[in-house]
Design an enzyme around this catalytic site. Structure first.
Site, PDB file in Angstrom:
ATOM      1  N   SER A 262      19.492  -7.505 -14.059  1.00 46.97           N
ATOM      2  CA  SER A 262      20.723  -7.565 -14.437  1.00 46.97           C
ATOM      3  C   SER A 262      20.486  -6.680 -15.999  1.00 46.97           C
ATOM      4  O   SER A 262      19.014  -6.278 -16.471  1.00 46.97           O
ATOM      5  CB  SER A 262      20.654  -9.139 -14.863  1.00 46.97           C
ATOM      6  OG  SER A 262      19.765  -9.268 -14.789  1.00 46.97           O
ATOM      7  N   ASN A 263      21.717  -6.517 -16.545  1.00 51.75           N
ATOM      8  CA  ASN A 263      21.472  -5.970 -17.536  1.00 51.75           C
ATOM      9  C   ASN A 263      22.193  -6.403 -18.979  1.00 51.75           C
ATOM     10  O   ASN A 263      23.295  -7.343 -18.465  1.00 51.75           O
ATOM     11  CB  ASN A 263      21.790  -3.911 -18.346  1.00 51.75           C
ATOM     12  CG  ASN A 263      21.032  -3.388 -17.342  1.00 51.75           C
ATOM     13  OD1 ASN A 263      20.133  -3.650 -17.592  1.00 51.75           O
ATOM     14  ND2 ASN A 263      22.105  -2.615 -16.070  1.00 51.75           N
TER      15      ASN A 263
END
EC number: 3.5.1.97
Length: 816
Positions: A262-263
């Protein structure tokens, strides 16, 4: 968020496909698939409501719940979640309980044994017990809403669930705590890595394990971790390792919650074009229908929030409440350790060694109800460290090593309350206060208000007396035991940094020598590096943030070129290429020339991107296949799985490790070195491209190798294939199994952006669709906007509701 394990949607085990289910559900010709869709307009009486609740939906099927009390809103949320995702909710609950075989048969029995040993039920009980009466009441009301759906639609369940023959049980408040614990369990990548390391130890010697389990590009190899296993014969001494590895693979294929990759980032006012903050979030998972995430908006007196939820959990886990935005990624913290336990049978009892003495294991009995078979009753054995993941086989053999799993306790943990408080925070200071109380899940939480940004690492991380927990530890010595947990005040955090932005991409977030053990299983650094490049350049608005979320440039290509040109590599590599047979020599020279000209942009139409990725794939085979192969071997599969979980030995070897024993090809009498293997890999990349893409190398396209293809819970394709760009190192992630094939295994499953400079700050997109029911118009309607970079606004101001949600509504009324 990022990937474990068991990172990240839903089961591709044997629930029948929805279409087949529709045809075979009851054998009744009059059964209508549309009957499984609850109405989205009109009036629906439901027992348990105090007052009317309005549910409107936008063009993507995302609901707006409006009520006169928060309790009624939670009741409606339970009903809406079940209406949209009941199959997902039921399957997640069975997964967490270790009961998948009840729905899917004996093929899931090893996975069930694994999860029963993990015993999330105990963790959920501790977590729920520690929660406030207020929070328990919230979960109770939500459960009533779920059960209102189950009561009304017991005979009209979606086709895939109905055709399985499984009859869902009513939802309990504790089930929501169980889903939260499952989400937490999925956040550590190191447990499956430790299992994989034991599989690798059946093929390579212990001293080589360190070369296959690097922590980060600038970290020394974990030689001390490997040293603790010296003198311990692992090959053939772990009963049930095959079954345990298979279970770990199954859980990885199910991807649990798909949130290990994820970011997220926040842009401070000084870097914003509007002078107000921005926040962005995207979480990655398999291209599955449905995705993990479900968008929802709630408006009630004293509470409003919009954002992403997980069906089964009555919380907005990431989103916006009108004042504060918050988002989460996996920190990939290592708070799960495997301990090797010496076991032996003494009479009818199983014992294990502790500091030279033998003591009995604790026993709990578990009953497995298997679809189409008689129930199976088995014991789970526990040591002082935790349950044996290989209890059944260890007891049967009575010798060798048991594998005990230790995880943190949730006694007196207020994380559920803290998450709710986070969703109500009215400024960054309050948000920061709430995040510091979250212990039961290891996350990077990034948050913002219009004027400030912040970041906090949450979780509970053990203090190890010795060792790093990267590889399994000898459990018969006290040297490697846990000694309490790190002081939460040591958890990394930041607020309003001078650089004007904060961001995480599952990369290492602490410097060398930091005062606590957080992890040694970070993701590769390239997404974080690209995030820093873009966030630190110029001024930002929602358009530039969207461009960041869709960015397909890798920083790894520049590192690869730097390695090729390094003083100790450039000339030896040229000589190694010159030494190849003529046909291979010309291919290697072409690949080298094209790679040196490659700009790192992994566009689906790029020919050089295709050569670059073919080189990465072929180099892995050239470096490791001689010792870890063949490609269907347990060791090779374990190695590939590890490369998908955290920083990979493949990348580590390409950028360095010239003294690694794996550069020598064990299949030849001479001793090869790195330049020789790289030269072979360059030639092999062109040969593979010729085979897969044809002889016109200028016409090659990365997207002809690399595709998006969405699949349902039964593994059947529902959309695609469509050309894909990017890879696991790009912000717009499109990961594949490095060393296997180019099929996309992980991509963004949701995105949202909060731009405080806009009158309506929140916009979002779901990766597939809001509904998990294949007959719903909202089952796959998120894919086209996802492909085109289109977001839908979620307004917080009531005067804008009609514009987005329309005037058609379902009114839920108190029933009798």
């Amino acid at each position: 968020m990022a990937s474990p394990a068991l990172s990240h949607f839903l089961p591709r085990f044997g629930v029948a496909a929805a279409v087949a289910g529709v045809l075979s559900l009851t054998g009744c010709q009059t059964w209508n698939a549309q009957d499984t869709l609850p109405p989205t307009s009109g009036v629906q009486p439901l027992k348990g409501l105090a007052q009317n609740v309005s549910v409107r939906r936008n063009a993507m099927g995302m609901p707006l719940i409006e009520s006169n009390s928060f309790h009624d809103a939670l009741f409606a949320l339970g009903y809406v979640h079940a209406s949209d995702r009941i199959n997902q909710m039921v399957t997640l609950r069975l997964l967490a309980q270790g009961r998948l075989a009840e729905m899917s048969g004996s093929s899931m029995l090893d996975a069930d044994r694994y999860m029963r040993a993990v015993n999330l039920k105990k963790s959920a009980g501790e977590l729920y017990k520690a929660s406030s009466p207020r929070l328990k009441r919230f979960f109770e009301v939500y459960a009533r809403g779920v059960n209102a759906y189950l009561f009304r639609y017991a005979d009209k369940l979606p086709g895939d669930l109905a055709s399985s023959g499984y009859k869902p049980e009513y939802w309990k408040p504790e089930d929501s705590a169980l889903i939260f614990c499952l989400l937490n369990f999925s956040q550590s990548a190191n447990l499956p890595e430790e299992i994989a390391s034991l599989v690798l130890a059946q093929t390579v010697t212990n001293d080589k394990l360190a070369w296959l389990t690097p922590s980060a590009p600038d970290e020394n190899l974990p030689l001390a971790e490997a040293d603790k296993l010296q003198g311990i014969k692992l090959n053939g001494q772990i009963p049930g390792l095959t079954e345990l590895s298979n279970a770990s693979e199954q859980l990885a294929a199910l991807n649990l919650l798909g949130t290990q990759s994820s970011n997220n980032w926040a842009i401070a006012p000084q870097r914003s074009r509007s002078g107000k903050s921005l926040l962005a979030s995207d979480s990655h998972g398999p291209l599955a229908a449905p995705s993990l995430w479900s968008f929802v908006q709630i408006r009630a007196p004293k509470y409003q929030a919009a954002g992403v939820t997980v069906a089964g959990l009555p919380m907005v886990l990431g989103g916006f409440n009108g004042k504060v935005a918050w988002s989460l990624t996996s920190v990939l913290g290592d708070n799960q350790d495997l301990f090797l336990e010496k076991i032996r049978r003494q009479g009818s009892s199983l014992t294990y060694e502790v500091n030279g003495k033998w003591q009995p294991v604790a026993v709990r009995n578990e009953t497995y109800f298997v679809k189409g078979q008689r129930p199976i009753r088995e014991a789970v054995y526990e040591t002082r460290h935790g349950a044996l993941l290989n209890s059944t086989q260890a007891a049967a053999q009575g010798t060798g090593f048991g594998l005990a799993l230790q995880t943190p306790s949730f006694t007196d943990d207020k994380s559920l309350d803290a998450f709710f408080d986070l969703s109500r925070a009215q400024n960054v200071e309050r948000a920061s206060d709430a995040t510091r109380e979250i212990r039961a899940i290891a996350l990077n939480l990034v948050f913002a208000d219009a004027s400030n940004i912040g970041w906090q690492v949450t979780g509970r991380f053990p203090n190890r007396r010795e060792g790093e927990g990267l590889l399994p530890s000898p459990g018969w010595e006290g040297r490697y035991d846990w000694d309490g947990y790190a002081d939460p005040m040591l958890h990394p955090y930041d607020q309003d940094p001078a650089q004007g932005w904060l961001g995480t991409a599952n990369q290492r977030v602490i410097p060398h020598g930091y005062g606590m053990q957080l992890s040694n299983s970070w993701a590769a650094p390239e997404r974080g590096e690209r995030l820093a490049e873009l966030a630190g350049s110029g001024k930002h608005d929602s358009r530039s943030v969207i461009a960041m979320q869709y960015d397909q440039t890798t920083t790894f290509a520049a590192k690869l070129k730097k390695m090729f040109e390094a003083p100790g590599m450039a000339q030896p590599l040229k000589q190694a290429i010159d030494a190849l047979p003529e046909a291979e020599r010309s291919k290697a020279r072409e690949a080298y020339t094209r790679l040196m000209a490659f700009d790192g942009k992994l566009s689906p139409t790029s020919a050089d991107a295709a050569i670059y990725e073919l080189f990465l794939q072929e180099s892995m085979k050239q470096i490791f296949l001689d010792e870890l192969g063949p490609q269907n071997s347990p060791a090779w599969k374990a190695f590939i799985a590890n490369g998908d979980l955290s920083y990979a030995a493949q990348a580590d070897h390409l950028l360095g490790r010239e003294d690694s024993p794996f550069w020598d090809d064990a299949r030849t009498p001479q001793k090869e070195d790195k330049p020789a293997i790289l030269a072979r890999s360059l030639a092999a990349a062109i040969s593979a491209g010729d085979s897969q893409l044809g002889g016109d190398r200028r016409a090659w396209q990365w997207g002809k190798l690399h595709r998006y293809e969405w699949k349902n819970a039964n593994g059947q394709s529902v959309r695609g294939p469509i050309a894909a760009g990017g890879d696991h190192t790009t912000l717009n992630t499109a990961a594949f199994a490095w060393g296997q094939d180019f099929n996309t295994t992980r991509a963004p499953s949701m995105r949202f952006i909060v731009d405080f400079g806009q009158s309506e700050p929140l916009m979002g997109q779901n990766g597939t669709g809001q509904s998990g029911n294949p007959v719903s118009p909202n089952y796959l309607n998120g894919i086209d906007p996802w492909l085109k970079g289109q977001y839908i606004g979620l307004p917080m101001q009531p005067q804008n509701f009609d514009r987005v949600y329309g005037k058609t509504r379902l009114t839920l009324t108190p029933g009798k």
